[in-house]
Design a protein around this motif. Structure first.
Motif, PDB file in Angstrom:
ATOM      1  N   ASP A  27       2.071   7.573   3.787  1.00 57.30           N
ATOM      2  CA  ASP A  27       0.990   7.534   2.798  1.00 57.30           C
ATOM      3  C   ASP A  27       0.529   6.326   2.302  1.00 57.30           C
ATOM      4  OD1 ASP A  27       0.695  10.337   3.283  1.00 57.30           O
ATOM      5  OD2 ASP A  27       2.244  10.645   1.844  1.00 57.30           O
ATOM      6  N   TRP A  28       1.373   5.403   1.950  1.00 61.84           N
ATOM      7  CA  TRP A  28       1.221   4.191   1.041  1.00 61.84           C
ATOM      8  C   TRP A  28       2.182   3.519   0.922  1.00 61.84           C
ATOM      9  CZ3 TRP A  28       2.636   2.937  -4.382  1.00 61.84           C
ATOM     10  CH2 TRP A  28       3.331   3.811  -4.959  1.00 61.84           C
ATOM     11  N   VAL A  29       2.141   1.956   0.433  1.00 62.98           N
ATOM     12  CA  VAL A  29       2.978   0.984   0.321  1.00 62.98           C
ATOM     13  C   VAL A  29       2.636   0.243  -0.886  1.00 62.98           C
ATOM     14  CG1 VAL A  29       3.334   0.784   2.858  1.00 62.98           C
ATOM     15  CG2 VAL A  29       1.925  -0.909   1.529  1.00 62.98           C
ATOM     16  N   ILE A  55       6.567   3.541   0.810  1.00 62.65           N
ATOM     17  CA  ILE A  55       7.987   2.895   0.602  1.00 62.65           C
ATOM     18  C   ILE A  55       7.261   1.518   0.403  1.00 62.65           C
ATOM     19  CG2 ILE A  55       7.326   1.996   3.172  1.00 62.65           C
ATOM     20  CD1 ILE A  55      10.602   2.093   3.466  1.00 62.65           C
ATOM     21  N   GLY A  56       8.417   0.709  -0.482  1.00 59.36           N
ATOM     22  CA  GLY A  56       8.026  -0.990  -0.600  1.00 59.36           C
ATOM     23  C   GLY A  56       8.084  -1.648   0.664  1.00 59.36           C
ATOM     24  N   TRP A  57       6.867  -2.374   0.876  1.00 59.06           N
ATOM     25  CA  TRP A  57       6.778  -3.075   2.095  1.00 59.06           C
ATOM     26  C   TRP A  57       7.405  -4.493   1.829  1.00 59.06           C
ATOM     27  CZ3 TRP A  57       4.886  -8.046   2.911  1.00 59.06           C
ATOM     28  CH2 TRP A  57       4.566  -8.374   4.520  1.00 59.06           C
ATOM     29  N   ARG A  58       8.094  -4.722   2.611  1.00 61.59           N
ATOM     30  CA  ARG A  58       8.905  -6.221   2.477  1.00 61.59           C
ATOM     31  C   ARG A  58       8.726  -6.776   4.074  1.00 61.59           C
ATOM     32  NH1 ARG A  58       8.428  -4.435  -1.707  1.00 61.59           N
ATOM     33  NH2 ARG A  58       9.957  -4.107  -3.215  1.00 61.59           N
ATOM     34  N   PRO A  59       8.724  -8.296   4.043  1.00 61.70           N
ATOM     35  CA  PRO A  59       8.523  -8.656   5.383  1.00 61.70           C
ATOM     36  C   PRO A  59       9.674  -8.388   6.402  1.00 61.70           C
ATOM     37  CG  PRO A  59       8.187 -10.358   3.721  1.00 61.70           C
ATOM     38  CD  PRO A  59       8.555  -8.971   2.826  1.00 61.70           C
TER      39      PRO A  59
END
Length: 451
Positions: free
Chosen positions: A28-30, A11-15
Motif C-alpha cells: 500500500d505504501w512505502v 515497508i521501508g524503501w531502501r535502495p
C-alpha cells in the motif's frame, strides 16, 4: 485534528531492496529516509511506485527536534521539499536529540531526551517551530533507548500525552521500540499504550532486533520476533492503526522472507480484536481555542513566546539546562569525558561502543574504498576504532570519512606505500576546495615523491 488518511501496510524503501519492494504484492505504501533522497533526482523505483498509486512518506533522522537548540531552518526546508516532491500526506521524525552545539558534537544516532518539564517545554516549542515551517502534518516517533536519564519527572505515556495536548502533533508509534524499552528500561508497553492518545496515531513501525547480555539491540537487521508482533496485537486491540510499516535497514533477507513478514504483520492487524479493519482512526478532541491542531498548554503552563518576556526568559533558562545535560551525556558517549552523575556507567559504556560501531559501519558504507585500501573489514574497523576513540564526530558521516583518512595519512598509515598512495589520492579527490592546510601540502608532496 482530522482523522489520518488510511495508509495500509507498507515497508521501508531502501535502495538495496528496491526491486524486491516493487514486486511485493498488496503493497500500500512505502517510507523513505528523507536524507537519502534528492527532490530533483528521485530514484526511478520510487517514481514507478508513485505512478502505481503507492504512497511515499519521508522519514527524517537528522533534525534532532528534541535537542536544546531550535530546529535548523535549512533542515526543516529540506524535509518540506521532500514531502512536496513525493506528494506525501505527512512527514515524520523522532523524539530525540542527535547533536549539541556547545561543544559541537554529533552522535550519529538517536538519543533519548530526558522526560522532564524542561525538556518537554523545549520539545514543544521546537515542534511548533517545525509545524509552522512544514507544508504537511508532522508525526513524531518514540525511540528505542539503552539508557535512562536520572531525575525524570514524567513517564513515557505522560510525556507523549502532554506533547500531543500542547502541540497537536501526531504520533508514530514504534512497537519494536516499546519492546526495546521494556527490556532495557523496564517500561511496560501496555502501560504506554494505555496512557497515550491513540486518536493522534499517524502510523506504526514494526522491526526486528536481538538481545545480547540482557540488552535489546534495535538492529532493524533481524526478523520481527513474536514478542514485537504481540505488542502490535496489543495496540491493535486498542485502535485500528491508519498504517503499519515494516522497517529493515541491513542484512536484507530474500524477497520471500520480506513478503512473509509483511503477511504476518497484515494478519495481526486484520485479526486482532478492535474496530473493524478499514475504519478511520477516531478523531482527536478539538483544541479549546487558538490555531487548529494547536491546543493550549495545560493550566499553569503557558506556551513560551518571544512576546511574553517573562515566559521567554523561562524558556531560555530551560534550554540552557537541557543543553548542559545533553552536552554532558553526549560528551561522555563520544569524547570520553566523565559519565554524568546518576547515569548507569555500564549502560553508558555499552551505548558508547554501539555508537562507535555504527559510526564505523556508516562510514564504510559511504566510503567502501576505505576498507579495501586498508586491507579488509577487520583492519578497517580496528583502525577506525582507534581513530574514533579520541576524535568525536562533529560534522556528519561524510566529513568523518575524510577526517579519518586525513588522520591515517598524518600518522604515515597505511604502512604499505601502495595503499598509502591510494588513500592519498582518495582523500585528495574528495577534500574539495578546503583551505590548503598543512595536511594538504603534505599529501601533495607525498604524491609528488611517489611514496
Amino acid at each position: 485534528m482530522k482523522p489520518m488518511a488510511r495508509l495500509g501496510v507498507g515497508i521501508g524503501w531502501r535502495p538495496e531492496i528496491a526491486d524486491a519492494v516493487e514486486r511485493l504484492e498488496g503493497l500500500d505504501w512505502v517510507e523513505v529516509v528523507a536524507e537519502n533522497v534528492c527532490p530533483g533526482h528521485l530514484p526511478a523505483s520510487l517514481l514507478r511506485l508513485r505512478e502505481r498509486g503507492v504512497r511515499v512518506v519521508p522519514h527524517g533522522v537528522s533534525l534532532g527536534i528534541g535537542g536544546a537548540d531550535r530546529p535548523d531552518p535549512g533542515k526543516l526546508a529540506a524535509l518540506g521539499e521532500r514531502a512536496v516532491a513525493l506528494g506525501a500526506p505527512l512527514v515524520t521524525e523522532h523524539i530525540a536529540f542527535v547533536r549539541t552545539s556547545s561543544p559541537a558534537l554529533e552522535a550519529g544516532h538517536l538519543l533519548p531526551v530526558p522526560r522532564t518539564r524542561d525538556a518537554l517545554d523545549v520539545l514543544c516549542e521546537n515542534v511548533r517551530i517545525a509545524q509552522d515551517a512544514l507544508p504537511v502534518p508532522l508525526a513524531l516517533e518514540n525511540i528505542a533507548a539503552l539508557i535512562s536519564w536520572p531525575g525524570e519527572e514524567l513517564t513515557e505515556g505522560q510525556f507523549l500525552t502532554e506533547l500531543v495536548e500542547r502541540t497537536g502533533v501526531r504520533l508514530l508509534v514504534d512497537v519494536a521500540n516499546l519492546h526495546t524499552n521494556r527490556v532495557n528500561r523496564g517500561e511496560d508497553p501496555a502501560a504506554v499504550l494505555d496512557a497515550i492518545p491513540l486518536e493522534a496515531l499517524a502510523y506504526v513501525h514494526v522491526a526486528g532486533g536481538v538481545e545480547r547480555d540482557g540488552v535489546w539491540h534495535d538492529t532493524h537487521a533481524h526478523p520481527v520476533p513474536p514478542v514485537v508482533l504481540d505488542v502490535l496485537a496489543r495496540l491493535r486491540e486498542r485502535v485500528d492503526p491508519p498504517g503499519v510499516l515494516l522497517e529493515r535497514d541491513d542484512d536484507f533477507p530474500a524477497e520471500a522472507e520480506l513478503a512473509g513478514e509483511l503477511s504476518r504483520i497484515r494478519e495481526v492487524v486484520t485479526t486482532a480484536t478492535g474496530d473493524a479493519p478499514g475504519t478511520a482512526a477516531p478523531q482527536a478532541p478539538a483544541a479549546a481555542s487558538g490555531a487548529p491542531g494547536r491546543p493550549h498548554a495545560p493550566a499553569g503552563r503557558a506556551p513560551v513566546t518571544a512576546g511574553d518576556p517573562e515566559g521567554f526568559v523561562a524558556g531560555e533558562a530551560a534550554r540552557t539546562r537541557v543543553a548542559l545535560g545533553q552536552a554532558a551525556l553526549l560528551s561522555a558517549l563520544v569524547a570520553g569525558t566523565p559519565v554524568p552523575e546518576g547515569f548507569d556507567r555500564q549502560r553508558i559504556r555499552v551505548q558508547a561502543r554501539a555508537l562507535t560501531a555504527k559510526r564505523a559501519s556508516v562510514v564504510a558504507k559511504l566510503a567502501p574504498e576505505l576498507p579495501q585500501i586498508l586491507g579488509g573489514p577487520a583492519a578497517y574497523r580496528e583502525a577506525f576504532v582507534r581513530y574514533a576513540r579520541n576524535r568525536p564526530m562533529t560534522a556528519g558521516y561524510r566529513r568523518d570519512a575524510l577526517d579519518f583518512a586525513e588522520h591515517l595519512l598524518i600518522q604515515d598509515l597505511p604502512a604499505d606505500p601502495a595503499a598509502r598512495r591510494r588513500l592519498t589520492a582518495w582523500w585528495q579527490d574528495r577534500a574539495g576546495a578546503r583551505p590548503s592546510r598543512r595536511i594538504v601540502r603534505w599529501a601533495r608532496a607525498l604524491v609528488g615523491r611517489g611514496a
